[in-house]
Design an enzyme around this catalytic site. Structure first.
Site, mmCIF file in Angstrom:
data_model
loop_
_atom_site.group_PDB
_atom_site.id
_atom_site.type_symbol
_atom_site.label_atom_id
_atom_site.label_comp_id
_atom_site.label_asym_id
_atom_site.label_seq_id
_atom_site.Cartn_x
_atom_site.Cartn_y
_atom_site.Cartn_z
ATOM 1 N N HIS A 356 0.809 -1.221 0.000
ATOM 2 C CA HIS A 356 0.000 0.000 0.000
ATOM 3 C C HIS A 356 0.840 1.267 0.000
ATOM 4 C CE1 HIS A 356 -4.050 -1.645 0.662
ATOM 5 N NE2 HIS A 356 -3.468 -2.556 1.420
ATOM 6 N N LYS A 534 -8.764 12.949 5.281
ATOM 7 C CA LYS A 534 -7.823 11.831 5.223
ATOM 8 C C LYS A 534 -6.828 11.967 6.374
ATOM 9 C CE LYS A 534 -6.973 13.000 0.971
ATOM 10 N NZ LYS A 534 -7.129 11.736 0.271
ATOM 11 N N ARG A 535 -6.082 10.916 6.587
ATOM 12 C CA ARG A 535 -5.030 10.950 7.600
ATOM 13 C C ARG A 535 -4.115 12.150 7.346
ATOM 14 N NH1 ARG A 535 -0.179 7.915 7.128
ATOM 15 N NH2 ARG A 535 -1.137 6.957 5.303
ATOM 16 N N LYS A 540 0.193 13.837 1.896
ATOM 17 C CA LYS A 540 -1.190 14.126 1.492
ATOM 18 C C LYS A 540 -1.431 15.631 1.348
ATOM 19 C CE LYS A 540 -2.887 9.843 3.595
ATOM 20 N NZ LYS A 540 -3.414 9.132 2.423
ATOM 21 N N THR A 642 -8.968 5.773 -1.381
ATOM 22 C CA THR A 642 -10.360 5.332 -1.550
ATOM 23 C C THR A 642 -11.315 6.472 -1.238
ATOM 24 O OG1 THR A 642 -10.374 4.435 0.710
ATOM 25 C CG2 THR A 642 -9.917 2.902 -1.093
ATOM 26 N N LYS A 646 -14.938 7.562 -3.065
ATOM 27 C CA LYS A 646 -16.201 7.812 -2.372
ATOM 28 C C LYS A 646 -16.751 9.197 -2.725
ATOM 29 C CE LYS A 646 -14.313 5.016 1.312
ATOM 30 N NZ LYS A 646 -13.485 5.089 2.529
#
Length: 797
Positions: A356, A534-535, A540, A642, A646
């Site tokens: 991942h 998100k985390r 990110k 993901t 969504k």
């Protein structure tokens, strides 16, 4: 209500069952029952309806001698189960009607259920989606993980800083699980290894018990149910009475305390030696219990261990369960007397490994001294695996090297198949983190692009859009998501567009009401909801988002009467307790929010909202209400994502880089319906090689220079010039994730978003085409790929 579901259940029978559980399971009468009592009674009534298909699925698996999938994951972010079960059984209206007949607010009762705190982000939510899809597709499977008492921490903000508190999801009874006291396995740590008459024996000096708790996972239309089995750590010796009688009460409870520590918290802070030891023990604990359970089940069914791979497929979700290879070899060789070479070969034939990450630091490595002390037998077995690998392949790639045990290399070498989770990611895995192993084992790496379950992430969480889709193309799409392409024939229809906008508006109003009730936060539902959930991690790039927010604030202040598109910037996510930079970014977002939200000049055009303690239930509120999806990671760093799926599925166009599954989403929804910016993965690599690339990018961007200067001057920190010096130094001197280099491109793309959003019909069409294009991103499609290409299993539908 889905066809073939429990349409024969009468509302009065259902209501009577709730009342029976209220009396016999909760010991309450209706007059004195709390919301908790009603919620538990409703949950237990629903659970009763799950048991029959669960038993029937198990019987059919045995009767047909079916191969099973065993999915090992440190995280299963399953969220609330009342809604999930109601949707999959087709009894949502039934449950609501029954509760209302009993004088209870169904929505309030549902909202009382705590999220199961079994994960952090995408890894755990993906695992939950996969369980849903395997049940929907009738693929016999077990999920295996840890029953964390406190799970991931509960996030709070104090003066804008993240503060962690213990999460208490198990402070109340968990209605959906069945305790299995008869299923218990010893898990050893430490000690020494001896050789007696050619037999190797490990003598641990510490042993705990892994005790099983089962949760049935029901699939769509209630036709099949699989099992999520979670392990709780318990002591072999419950209580030291001798110490207690001596008055040493702490020592009397020490065995239980030490054991429970193993299954107490998800991802303990591993910046300390003690934290590393606990993390390693956790990973071995649940992996060993799971492998022992797999072998016990196979032997009980009368199968020979020589044929293990014909009956068992074990999937490792990331490197956390990578010890499964050596553990399976240990059990086959040491306990069941299989020759070592054959044990290694047999284990490999069963094991698949999902990678991942493209971040080398995310591929776990353990200090060799620690590993050998905690798992001495496994240390020796890894040396044997390494020698076998070197002999067979002629390669000098090592698992143990420079005083470290490399779990990524171990998982790769011990798996017959390694998969990435998006097309770009799988290609980069071959070229970067596993480039040398890919040359040694060509063809071992394949791709399985992630997906999400449409039952949870559209049908359940977005009733307004669900109803519109049902009325437009019929109700056959939740287990055949490709049918969403039929919406393309309707996106230009004025009536459809109006109803699509109405569905989005309803979700936005619901979110606004929820935030006001929850935090007292007031937001304008007519503004664009710009969402990044998100985390919190540097790659990110929440930092890029908040820097652009400050620049937009500056522009509005400079020209307060301009044609601005009102925005609400919504953030959600947690930073690891020991991740100093990520926590500094959270602090900055909250400081900026405090300044901007109280600015009378700009507050009608720009707000920043960061609700604390992001979880699945919050995501189910934010995602349907989102207008713009922020997927802005540095190209080449996000494996898949993901959340991007969504949000797009729920009609939220993406602003993003060509990273992870963004590439494939853009292909499926259309380039015109995606706001692209930033360097490509190849350009990122080249840019990092240029001297002073970050400073040059800052100097070339007046807007960014101004923003960074404001942060340095303490504009957002009450005049404190030191608060963000570390963050700023990192941007100027390092900036590995190229926030500075992508800043201007991102800012320009956001202004294109402003313009596009003002075209109401054009934006509606864009949003609808996102929903229409997301059919390929169902986790059902992903699981069918795993079943065919990795597990060699078939559906029992």
């Amino acid at each position: 209500m889905p066809k073939d579901a429990l349409t024969n259940v009468d509302v009065n029978v259902f209501k009577d069952s709730i009342c029976r559980h209220l009396k016999t399971s909760l010991g309450k009468d209706a007059e004195h029952a709390s919301v908790y009592d009603w919620r538990m009674s409703l949950s237990l009534t629903m659970r009763d309806l799950v048991v029959d298909p669960w038993f029937a699925s198990t019987r059919e698996t045995y009767d047909r001698n079916s191969k099973r999938v065993y999915y090992l994951s440190m995280e299963f972010l399953i969220g609330r189960l009342i809604e999930d079960v109601a949707i999959n059984l087709g009894i949502e209206d039934l449950a609501r009607d029954a509760m209302e007949a009993l004088g209870q607010d169904y929505e309030r009762v549902v909202a009382d259920e705590p999220d199961a705190a079994l994960g952090n982000g995408g890894l755990g939510r993906l695992a939950a989606c996969f369980l849903d899809s395997m049940s929907t597709l009738a693929i016999p499977a077990y999920g295996y993980g840890i029953r964390y008492e406190h799970g991931l921490f509960e996030q709070h903000f104090k003066d804008g800083e993240q503060v962690e508190a213990a999460e208490g999801w198990l402070s109340q009874r968990h209605a959906w699980e069945f305790e299995r006291p008869e299923v218990s396995y010893p898990i050893g740590f430490g000690g020494y290894v001896s050789e007696t008459k050619g037999k190797t024996i490990w003598h641990p000096d510490e042993t705990v018990l892994a005790s099983a708790y089962d949760t049935p996972i029901i699939g769509w239309k209630g036709k099949w149910a699989n099992t999520l089995r979670l392990w709780a750590a318990k002591p072999q010796k419950l209580f030291d009475l001798e110490s207690f009688n001596r008055g040493d009460y702490l020592a009397a409870n020490a065995p239980e305390s030490l054991a429970r520590t193993i299954s107490r918290v998800l991802y303990p802070d591993d910046t300390t030696d003690k934290g590393k030891e606990l993390r390693l023990k956790q990973e071995y604990f649940f992996t060993s219990a799971s492998i022992q359970d797999v072998l016990r089940r196979l032997i009980s069914e009368g199968y020979a261990l020589d044929d293990l791979a014909d009956h068992v497929a074990i999937q490792l979700n990331d490197t956390h369960p990578a010890i499964a290879g050596p553990e399976l070899v240990r059990l086959l060789a040491d306990v069941h007397a299989m020759p070592m070479d054959k044990a290694i070969e047999t284990a490999r034939a069963c094991l698949g490994f999902t990678n991942h990450t493209l971040l080398p630091e995310a591929l776990e490595r353990w200090p060799e001294g620690l590993f050998a002390r905690i798992l001495p037998r496994h240390h020796r077995i890894i040396e044997m695996i390494q020698d076998t690998h070197a002999f067979v392949s002629g390669s000098n790639i090592r698992i143990i090297e420079d005083g470290e045990v490399k779990m990524g290399e171990l998982a790769f070498i011990m798996a017959h198949c390694v998969n990435g989770v998006s097309a770009l990611h799988s290609d980069l895995v071959k070229k970067t983190v596993f480039s040398d192993l890919n040359k040694v084992y060509p063809g071992r790496i394949i791709n399985q692009t992630n997906g999400v379950t449409p039952r949870r992430w559209l049908y359940s969480c977005n009733p307004p859009l669900r109803n519109l889709i049902n009325e437009t193309i019929g109700d056959g799409w939740p287990d055949d998501l490709e049918r969403l392409t039929e919406l393309r024939d309707h996106v230009n229809d004025a009536s459809f567009q109006e109803r699509f906008r109405a569905a989005k508006a309803q979700n936005k109003q619901q979110l606004a009401a929820w935030l006001k009730t929850r935090d007292g936060t007031v937001i304008d539902p007519n503004a664009m909801f710009d969402v990044q959930i998100k985390r919190i991690h540097e790659y990110k790039r929440q930092l890029l988002n908040i820097l652009e927010t400050v620049a937009l604030w500056n522009d509005i202040r400079d020209n307060p009467h301009g044609n601005w598109t009102p925005r609400v910037k919504l953030f959600g996510g947690k930073a690891a307790p020991g991740y100093v930079m990520a926590k500094s970014i959270i602090h900055l977002i909250n400081d900026v929010a405090k300044t901007i939200n109280t600015d009378k000049v700009t507050r009608d055009y720009l707000q920043v909202v960061f609700p604390e303690n992001y979880n699945v239930s919050m995501a189910e509120m934010l995602i349907p209400a989102s207008d713009l999806s922020e997927q802005i990671s540095t190209a080449g760093k996000e494996a898949s994502g993901t959340g991007n799926m969504k949000l797009s599925l729920n009609g939220s166009p993406t602003i993003g880089t060509l990273d992870g599954a963004n590439v494939e989403i853009r292909e499926h929804v259309g380039a015109d319906n995606f706001f692209l910016f930033g360097l490509t993965a190849e350009e990122v690599v080249k840019r990092r090689k240029q001297p002073d690339f970050a400073r040059k990018a800052i100097q070339a961007s007046p807007g960014l220079t101004r923003v960074l200067g404001q942060i340095a001057d303490g504009v957002f920190s009450g005049g404190d010039r030191d608060r963000y010096q570390g963050l700023l130094r990192n941007l100027y001197d390092h900036d590995y994730f190229l926030v500075t280099c992508d800043y201007d491109s991102y800012f320009d793309a956001q202004r294109k978003v402003d313009t596009a959003y003002q075209d109401v019909e054009g934006w509606t069409k864009m949003a609808a085409l996102n929903t229409a294009g997301m059919g390929w991103f169902s986790s059902d499609r992903t699981i069918l790929g795993y079943a065919k290409d990795i597990w060699n299993v078939t559906s029992l539908k």
